[in-house]
Design a protein around this motif. Structure first.
Motif, short mmCIF file in Angstrom:
data_model
loop_
_atom_site.label_atom_id
_atom_site.label_comp_id
_atom_site.label_asym_id
_atom_site.label_seq_id
_atom_site.Cartn_x
_atom_site.Cartn_y
_atom_site.Cartn_z
N LEU A 1 2.01 -16.24 19.93
CA LEU A 1 1.71 -15.07 20.83
C LEU A 1 2.07 -15.08 22.08
O LEU A 1 2.59 -13.73 22.62
N HIS A 2 2.83 -16.01 22.74
CA HIS A 2 3.46 -16.03 23.77
C HIS A 2 4.77 -16.66 23.68
O HIS A 2 5.36 -17.46 24.52
N HIS A 3 5.43 -16.20 22.54
CA HIS A 3 6.96 -16.74 22.31
C HIS A 3 8.03 -16.56 23.25
O HIS A 3 7.97 -15.48 23.74
N VAL A 4 8.79 -17.37 23.55
CA VAL A 4 10.24 -17.02 24.35
C VAL A 4 11.20 -17.52 23.43
O VAL A 4 11.17 -18.38 22.95
N SER A 5 12.51 -16.69 23.54
CA SER A 5 13.52 -16.77 22.79
C SER A 5 14.25 -18.08 23.26
O SER A 5 14.37 -18.36 24.30
N THR A 6 14.59 -18.93 22.33
CA THR A 6 15.14 -20.17 22.42
C THR A 6 16.84 -19.98 22.71
O THR A 6 17.45 -20.74 23.30
N ILE A 7 17.07 -18.96 22.35
CA ILE A 7 18.68 -18.31 22.44
C ILE A 7 18.73 -17.38 23.74
O ILE A 7 19.60 -17.87 24.49
N TYR A 8 17.95 -16.27 23.64
CA TYR A 8 18.24 -15.48 25.02
C TYR A 8 17.34 -15.71 26.08
O TYR A 8 17.26 -15.07 27.16
N HIS A 9 16.26 -16.59 25.89
CA HIS A 9 15.25 -17.09 27.10
C HIS A 9 14.63 -15.75 27.59
O HIS A 9 14.49 -15.62 28.68
N VAL A 10 14.16 -14.75 26.62
CA VAL A 10 13.33 -13.70 26.94
C VAL A 10 11.99 -14.03 26.35
O VAL A 10 12.08 -14.21 25.35
N PRO A 11 11.21 -13.43 26.91
CA PRO A 11 9.68 -13.14 26.21
C PRO A 11 9.78 -12.32 25.12
O PRO A 11 10.32 -11.20 24.97
N MET A 12 9.01 -12.79 24.13
CA MET A 12 8.80 -12.15 22.76
C MET A 12 7.17 -11.99 22.49
O MET A 12 6.93 -12.87 21.37
#
Length: 243
Positions: free
Chosen positions: A174-185
């Motif tokens: 639900l509250h994922h954050v990209s481990t590469i770009y460090h942006v919310p998903m």
């Protein structure tokens, strides 16, 4: 054991604005076209008096007088469309990017309540999320019954294409954050490696596209989250022009 994902996600808002000044590989027509006019390079705070190469098409799309001449009213209407669809620079110039998005929007509207009229998305799978790369549309159906959508989406740009074929949702966060770009998903639902449905804060029509994910408006991603679960089918087909 947690699985590390190489997530392909859109750039920051600043990156999208920079990308828009170069090309738009989006939706239903080839839009990877560099701005070739000095009018396109003008300040976003101005409203150009220049006639764009797609002036008549833009006028017709917007319900304006079709005379192929740029008026102050034409510029204001074109600029309002650009602003609402995340097109930069938003100076009222009817260039290839603006006309491409207009064509996309027209085709998306034409899909109406029967997006699977051509039968490309399987109807023998039960609940399935369909993604049409050509029209940049997605919807959920149960057999032949439309459950939700269609809604506009933004898929992978050139070199980061959203992969086609039959998939299944295998992980939701639900509250994922990209481990590469460090942006919310937010509302991430992964169906193919690092490719997922998720919401973005910007426009789903903005250039140049995602890094493979299916970007959605927040309300649409939230609806998909409520309707889908792990193991549900996803079918991606078509080809995003310019890719």
């Amino acid at each position: 054991m947690k699985r590390r994902l190489n997530l392909r996600v859109p750039r920051s808002a600043a990156g999208r604005r920079a990308g828009a000044a170069l090309a738009l590989t989006a939706l239903t027509v080839p839009l990877t076209v560099a701005f070739g006019s000095t009018a396109q390079a003008a300040s976003a705070s101005s409203c150009t008096a220049s006639r764009g190469p797609y002036q008549k098409q833009a006028e017709k799309f917007l319900g304006l007088r079709v005379d192929g001449r740029q008026s102050a009213a034409d510029c204001r209407a074109i600029r309002a469309f650009q602003t609402s669809h995340g097109i930069t620079p938003n100076i009222g110039y009817a260039g290839p990017v603006t006309w491409g998005v207009m064509r996309v929007v027209a085709q998306q509207k034409a899909a109406g309540h029967n997006p699977n009229k051509a039968g490309h998305c399987p109807t023998n799978k039960g609940r399935i999320a369909c993604v049409d790369l050509t029209r940049q549309l997605s919807w959920i159906q149960d057999g032949g019954k439309l459950v939700s959508g269609p809604v506009p989406v933004r898929t992978g740009r050139d070199g980061y294409e959203t992969r086609t074929g039959a998939k299944k949702i295998y992980w939701r966060h639900l509250h994922h954050v990209s481990t590469i770009y460090h942006v919310p998903m937010p509302y991430s639902q992964f169906f193919d490696g690092g490719q997922a449905f998720h919401s973005i804060s910007g426009s789903v029509w903005s250039a140049p596209g995602s890094h493979g994910c299916v970007n959605m408006r927040s309300s649409d991603a939230k609806k998909y989250w409520s309707l889908l679960k792990n193991g549900d089918d996803v079918y991606v087909y078509g080809r995003k022009p310019g890719t």
